[in-house]
Design a protein around this motif. Structure first.
Motif, short mmCIF file in Angstrom:
data_model
loop_
_atom_site.label_atom_id
_atom_site.label_comp_id
_atom_site.label_asym_id
_atom_site.label_seq_id
_atom_site.Cartn_x
_atom_site.Cartn_y
_atom_site.Cartn_z
N ALA A 51 4.12 58.58 24.62
CA ALA A 51 2.75 58.09 24.55
C ALA A 51 2.71 56.67 24.02
O ALA A 51 1.96 55.81 24.53
CB ALA A 51 1.91 59.02 23.66
N GLN A 52 3.51 56.39 23.00
CA GLN A 52 3.58 55.03 22.45
C GLN A 52 4.02 54.04 23.53
O GLN A 52 3.46 52.94 23.66
CB GLN A 52 4.57 54.99 21.30
CG GLN A 52 3.96 55.19 19.93
CD GLN A 52 4.94 54.78 18.85
OE1 GLN A 52 6.14 54.98 18.96
NE2 GLN A 52 4.42 54.19 17.80
N ALA A 53 5.06 54.40 24.28
CA ALA A 53 5.58 53.51 25.31
C ALA A 53 4.53 53.26 26.39
O ALA A 53 4.36 52.12 26.85
CB ALA A 53 6.84 54.10 25.93
N ILE A 54 3.80 54.30 26.80
CA ILE A 54 2.76 54.14 27.83
C ILE A 54 1.64 53.23 27.33
O ILE A 54 1.18 52.32 28.04
CB ILE A 54 2.21 55.51 28.25
CG1 ILE A 54 3.29 56.31 28.99
CG2 ILE A 54 0.97 55.36 29.13
CD1 ILE A 54 2.94 57.77 29.18
N LEU A 55 1.20 53.45 26.11
CA LEU A 55 0.12 52.62 25.55
C LEU A 55 0.56 51.17 25.45
O LEU A 55 -0.24 50.26 25.73
CB LEU A 55 -0.27 53.15 24.16
CG LEU A 55 -0.96 54.52 24.13
CD1 LEU A 55 -1.15 54.97 22.69
CD2 LEU A 55 -2.30 54.48 24.86
N LYS A 56 1.81 50.94 25.07
CA LYS A 56 2.29 49.57 24.98
C LYS A 56 2.35 48.90 26.35
O LYS A 56 1.99 47.74 26.50
CB LYS A 56 3.66 49.53 24.31
CG LYS A 56 4.26 48.11 24.28
CD LYS A 56 5.41 48.00 23.35
CE LYS A 56 6.02 46.61 23.43
NZ LYS A 56 5.03 45.53 23.46
N SER A 110 1.00 40.43 22.05
CA SER A 110 1.99 41.01 21.15
C SER A 110 3.34 41.13 21.86
O SER A 110 3.39 41.55 23.02
CB SER A 110 1.51 42.39 20.68
OG SER A 110 2.49 43.00 19.88
N VAL A 111 4.40 40.75 21.18
CA VAL A 111 5.76 40.86 21.72
C VAL A 111 6.63 41.57 20.69
O VAL A 111 6.65 41.18 19.51
CB VAL A 111 6.36 39.48 22.03
CG1 VAL A 111 7.81 39.62 22.51
CG2 VAL A 111 5.53 38.75 23.07
N SER A 112 7.34 42.61 21.10
CA SER A 112 8.24 43.34 20.22
C SER A 112 9.69 42.97 20.55
O SER A 112 10.12 43.08 21.70
CB SER A 112 8.03 44.85 20.34
OG SER A 112 8.12 45.25 21.69
N LEU A 113 10.41 42.53 19.55
CA LEU A 113 11.80 42.09 19.70
C LEU A 113 12.68 42.90 18.76
O LEU A 113 12.40 42.99 17.56
CB LEU A 113 11.92 40.60 19.36
CG LEU A 113 13.33 40.02 19.21
CD1 LEU A 113 14.10 40.07 20.52
CD2 LEU A 113 13.27 38.58 18.69
#
Length: 310
Positions: free
Chosen positions: A68-73, A92-95
């Motif tokens: 669910a987290q991955a889909i929302l992101k 927002s960028v996640s590294l």
């Protein structure tokens, strides 16, 4: 299954209770409970354990939470990609950064991103490389710095640096070598303090030993970099690591480092992105920035033991 049900479920898990999630979401608690019940019925599994103290995810709930987290992101990234400008990227960028390299890269990247792209929110995650690779594949990370100890076929890659592993111990230690360098065989014969096999450095050391027909001797396994540092300072052994995570101790003279020779042990550092999930303009901008920061650190000698890869 509805998109709002994913959002509701993630909020419930994040806040630990239906009542707190209802306040944050501005949704009546009975309506939230009904949506959760419908979601569990559709999936045919209980997702949460409920008690007077709140909620806790079941095993099924933990798996569903990650998806669910991955889909929302990915939905948020898609929206950002549509609305943002190529000249002023935002969003927002996640590294993801491995533990053993964050000391060299994290602060320079954060400083450069804040100066160059003030409208980008950069989220840094520090994990072992195997975990970073899984998060990158699932879409929970936009970018990750990975080593050649994990298969990179699922990703597109931008070469960053080649980094030497050094023999490091406390200054004046009984494990300190007499010469300017340490042969790999002698290093492996010392009492070594190394991470467990799921960490990027350990399989690299074992592979180097096997390739040279050598055997790894006594090993103290410590997965925490902070505890590993304390063990080195207590003179419980030496380690084979890049200089970056222990540079502050080396510079102040508390530890010393020697190059490993005959043969040298190096690792390839690569910035990776998913082959299947397109990068937003903001993520592409951060990816380019990571390469530029790596070039600058190598040019200034601020990343000891690292050489830029072309």
């Amino acid at each position: 299954m509805e998109f709002r049900q994913l959002r509701y479920f993630v909020a419930i898990v994040d806040h630990g209770s239906l009542s707190r999630a209802a306040l944050v979401l501005h949704v009546a608690q009975p309506a939230l409970t009904q949506q959760l019940r419908q979601l569990e019925e559709e999936l045919g599994a209980q997702l949460l354990h409920r008690s007077a103290h709140g909620v806790v995810s079941t095993d099924a709930g933990k798996i569903f939470y990650e998806h669910a987290q991955a889909i929302l992101k990915q939905v948020a990234d898609a929206r950002s990609a549509v609305v943002q400008s190529t000249t002023r990227p935002s969003g927002s960028v996640s590294l993801g950064l491995p533990h053993s390299i964050s000391g060299a890269l994290a602060l320079p990247i954060l400083s450069a991103a804040r100066e160059r792209y003030p409208e980008i929110t950069l989220q840094l995650t520090e994990e072992i490389t195997g975990s970073l690779a899984e998060q990158l594949k699932s879409g929970r990370l936009n970018l990750a710095v990975l080593f050649d100890d994990v298969p990179l076929g699922h990703f597109t890659g931008t070469p960053l640096v080649e980094e030497d592993l050094m023999f490091i111990c406390r200054a004046g230690s009984a494990f300190a070598p007499a010469g300017p360098g340490v042969r790999l065989g002698d290093a492996l014969g010392s009492t070594l303090i190394l991470p467990a096999r799921q960490h990027g450095v350990r399989p690299l050391v074992e592979q180097a030993a096997a390739s040279a027909g050598l055997v790894l001797g006594a090993v103290l396994e410590i997965n925490s970099l902070a505890i590993l540092r304390s063990a080195l300072l207590a003179d419980l052994g030496a380690t084979l690591l890049p200089v970056a995570p222990l540079l502050a101790d080396i510079e102040r003279g508390a530890m010393a480092a020697w190059p490993v020779v005959d043969p040298a042990v190096t690792r390839q550092v690569t910035l990776c992105a998913s082959r299947n999930i397109p990068l937003t303009n903001a993520a592409a901008a951060i990816g380019k920035l990571v390469r530029e920061v790596s070039e600058d650190l190598c040019a200034r000698g601020a990343w000891p033991g690292a050489r830029l890869r072309e």
